[in-house]
Motif scaffolding. Structure first.
Motif, short mmCIF file in Angstrom:
data_model
loop_
_atom_site.label_atom_id
_atom_site.label_comp_id
_atom_site.label_asym_id
_atom_site.label_seq_id
_atom_site.Cartn_x
_atom_site.Cartn_y
_atom_site.Cartn_z
N LEU A 1 6.66 75.48 29.95
CA LEU A 1 6.78 76.51 29.59
C LEU A 1 8.88 77.17 30.03
O LEU A 1 9.74 77.67 29.26
CB LEU A 1 6.67 77.75 29.19
CG LEU A 1 4.88 78.38 29.12
CD1 LEU A 1 4.76 79.76 29.92
CD2 LEU A 1 5.27 78.65 27.98
N ARG A 2 9.16 77.09 30.59
CA ARG A 2 10.31 76.83 30.86
C ARG A 2 11.82 76.26 29.76
O ARG A 2 11.96 77.09 29.44
CB ARG A 2 10.81 76.81 32.13
CG ARG A 2 12.38 77.04 32.68
CD ARG A 2 12.74 76.46 33.84
NE ARG A 2 13.96 76.71 34.73
CZ ARG A 2 14.05 76.36 35.63
NH1 ARG A 2 13.59 75.70 36.65
NH2 ARG A 2 15.75 75.93 36.46
N LEU A 3 11.04 74.62 30.23
CA LEU A 3 12.30 74.86 29.15
C LEU A 3 11.89 74.88 27.23
O LEU A 3 12.81 74.52 26.84
CB LEU A 3 11.55 72.57 29.16
CG LEU A 3 11.97 72.18 30.71
CD1 LEU A 3 11.49 71.25 30.37
CD2 LEU A 3 13.76 72.22 30.54
N LYS A 4 10.32 74.82 27.26
CA LYS A 4 10.61 75.55 25.74
C LYS A 4 11.15 76.63 25.24
O LYS A 4 11.25 77.03 24.65
CB LYS A 4 8.35 75.86 25.29
CG LYS A 4 8.48 76.51 24.43
CD LYS A 4 7.23 77.32 24.08
CE LYS A 4 7.43 77.34 22.31
NZ LYS A 4 5.62 77.69 22.17
N GLY A 5 11.95 77.88 26.69
CA GLY A 5 12.34 79.05 26.23
C GLY A 5 13.78 78.95 26.48
O GLY A 5 14.30 79.47 26.10
N ASP A 6 14.02 77.65 27.14
CA ASP A 6 15.54 77.85 26.93
C ASP A 6 15.94 76.38 26.26
O ASP A 6 16.72 75.47 27.85
CB ASP A 6 15.68 77.89 29.02
CG ASP A 6 17.03 77.88 29.28
OD1 ASP A 6 18.24 77.05 28.92
OD2 ASP A 6 17.31 78.13 30.55
N PRO A 7 16.40 76.15 25.73
CA PRO A 7 17.13 75.27 24.67
C PRO A 7 18.36 74.84 25.56
O PRO A 7 18.50 73.55 25.77
CB PRO A 7 17.31 75.27 23.12
CG PRO A 7 16.66 77.03 22.71
CD PRO A 7 17.02 77.42 24.54
N ASP A 8 19.05 75.85 25.79
CA ASP A 8 20.33 74.99 26.83
C ASP A 8 19.70 73.99 27.87
O ASP A 8 20.48 73.21 28.38
CB ASP A 8 20.84 76.03 27.01
CG ASP A 8 21.69 77.03 25.79
OD1 ASP A 8 21.71 76.04 24.13
OD2 ASP A 8 21.95 77.93 25.72
N LEU A 9 19.08 74.70 28.43
CA LEU A 9 18.60 73.34 30.24
C LEU A 9 17.84 72.69 29.38
O LEU A 9 18.05 71.07 30.11
CB LEU A 9 17.78 74.54 30.86
CG LEU A 9 17.09 73.54 31.81
CD1 LEU A 9 17.88 73.75 32.98
CD2 LEU A 9 15.45 74.58 32.92
N ALA A 10 17.52 72.34 27.98
CA ALA A 10 16.49 71.45 27.79
C ALA A 10 17.90 69.84 27.85
O ALA A 10 17.47 69.09 28.11
CB ALA A 10 15.42 71.19 26.68
N ARG A 11 19.13 70.66 27.01
CA ARG A 11 19.96 69.50 26.24
C ARG A 11 20.47 69.42 27.04
O ARG A 11 21.24 68.02 27.49
CB ARG A 11 20.96 71.05 25.33
CG ARG A 11 21.77 69.58 24.56
CD ARG A 11 22.45 71.03 23.52
NE ARG A 11 21.25 71.20 22.94
CZ ARG A 11 21.32 72.68 22.74
NH1 ARG A 11 22.21 73.64 23.81
NH2 ARG A 11 20.59 73.08 22.21
N ARG A 12 20.77 70.62 28.65
CA ARG A 12 21.34 69.95 29.33
C ARG A 12 20.82 68.92 30.25
O ARG A 12 21.97 68.14 30.81
CB ARG A 12 21.60 71.09 30.55
CG ARG A 12 22.95 71.05 31.49
CD ARG A 12 23.81 71.87 32.08
NE ARG A 12 22.62 72.81 32.77
CZ ARG A 12 21.59 73.83 32.52
NH1 ARG A 12 22.55 74.41 31.72
NH2 ARG A 12 20.72 74.54 33.16
#
Length: 383
Positions: A335-346
């Motif tokens: 859920l954290r990565l789904k809700g934070d695209p910038d974190l996922a990209r980083r």
């Protein structure tokens, strides 16, 4: 430098292909002396626990060793003789040949037969003769080889403690990934498709598929629209499918194993890749191929926290680590990565950089060559 790969190892298994590619990328001449007797490492490992009763197989095996031995003895003397994965049984004739040719013998153990079949999968009773046989094979193969390759320090520690072997016999080399197949590609527009989480590999306890299924069910109950794509086959797949049905999980899509190229395409279409979440001892000692392939693809990764994982990965820098065997922790990470695209990209970008710096075939091959060259020089000085 010339390296000969010798035996009945699985030449298509990623570990062998990556290591040979890495050596060749750094100017090493690699020749293969190989005959295939198996449908793959899983077939060989399963037969290892069955007692090797079938006479026809033993005859083919002996004939293969005879042919391979003659070929090697007729060839120019190499600098090093390698036994690839899964070559635990190949080590014994290879040791004889290495002594005849006066060539150092390197064994890429990759895993312990005893650990995989007895401790991790539990398919063989711990106190039975088959378990003792597998432990003896592990111990003997490692003792005969001059050097043994494993993927993590945690794995090496297990071998040293379990089989009473000296630490200096082992060299650590990460598994890596084939970056000619697994590489970053432009993102594919979702076009209304739900957020997709992918796991790929065999259905074995190491992978912790039960944790993934239960995490998927938790997310369904919370109203999240997430698709879980589970790609692969294995002896545990029926049980995992049964669990999914029993829980009433509808967000999981089961798919059969795919070619590396097709798998790479599926990874490209996914938003997030999952590693391993098993609670077995082996799950704490390895970083599996699937994690390196996801990192090489530039995708964000969530995998179980373990000593082995922390040897290569840094939580919240190039991946997210969560408690193994804990569906709630896994669902929170997703859920954290789904809700934070910038974190996922980083995480995806940093994961690719970590892979390039530590685990590409060229880097792995260079590290191995440096150790081989240093070892050879030590031998010359000693002589």
């Amino acid at each position: 430098m010339t390296v000969y790969y010798w035996g009945t190892y699985d030449r298509d298994y990623p570990r062998n292909r990556i290591l040979m590619a890495g050596l060749r990328a750094n100017g090493v001449e690699v020749r293969e002396f190989h005959i295939s007797l198996w449908r793959g490492p899983a077939d060989k490992i399963e037969r290892a626990g069955s007692g090797w009763i079938r006479p026809a197989l033993l005859v083919r095996w002996a004939w293969a060793y005879l042919i391979l031995s003659v070929r090697l003895l007729k060839s120019p003397r190499p600098d090093f003789l390698f036994v690839g994965y899964s070559g635990h049984f190949d080590v014994f004739p290879a040791w004889c040949l290495s002594r005849l040719r006066r060539v150092p013998l390197v064994f890429d153990a990759f895993l312990s037969l005893y650990d995989s079949l007895v401790l991790d999968r539990g398919t063989i009773a711990k106190d039975g003769w088959r378990a003792r046989f597998l432990a003896a094979m592990d111990r003997s193969a490692c003792r005969l080889a001059d050097r043994v390759l494993l993927d993590t320090r945690a794995h090496i520690q297990f071998f040293c403690e379990t089989y009473n072997l000296p630490r200096e016999k082992f060299w650590e080399l990460p598994i890596g990934a084939d970056d000619s197949v697994f590489r970053p590609e432009p993102a594919i527009p979702r076009n209304g498709h739900p957020y997709t989480v992918i796991h790929f590999g065999r259905y074995i306890p190491l992978h912790g598929l039960e944790t993934i299924v239960r995490a998927a069910r938790r997310l369904e109950k919370s109203g999240e629209s997430i698709r879980f794509l589970l790609v692969g086959d294995g002896e545990g797949r029926p049980q995992i499918e049964t669990l999914a049905r029993a829980l009433g999980t509808t967000s999981i899509q089961f798919e059969d194993s795919r070619t590396p190229e097709d798998l790479a395409e599926s990874i490209r279409q996914a938003d997030l890749c999952l590693g391993i979440f098993g609670i077995t001892g082996k799950a704490a000692r390895v970083v599996p191929n699937k994690v390196y392939e996801a990192l090489a693809s530039g995708k964000p990764v969530v995998t179980g926290d373990s000593p082995a994982a922390r040897e290569f990965l840094t939580d919240e820098f190039d991946c997210l680590l969560c408690e193994r065997g804990n569906p709630e922790a896994l669902s929170v990470a997703i859920l954290r990565l789904k809700g934070d695209p910038d974190l996922a990209r980083r995480l995806g970008d940093n994961g690719r950089r970590s892979y390039e710096a530590k685990a590409s075939p060229a880097v792995i091959g260079r590290a191995l060559i440096e150790r081989l060259a240093s070892w050879r020089e030590e031998g010359r000085r000693a002589a």
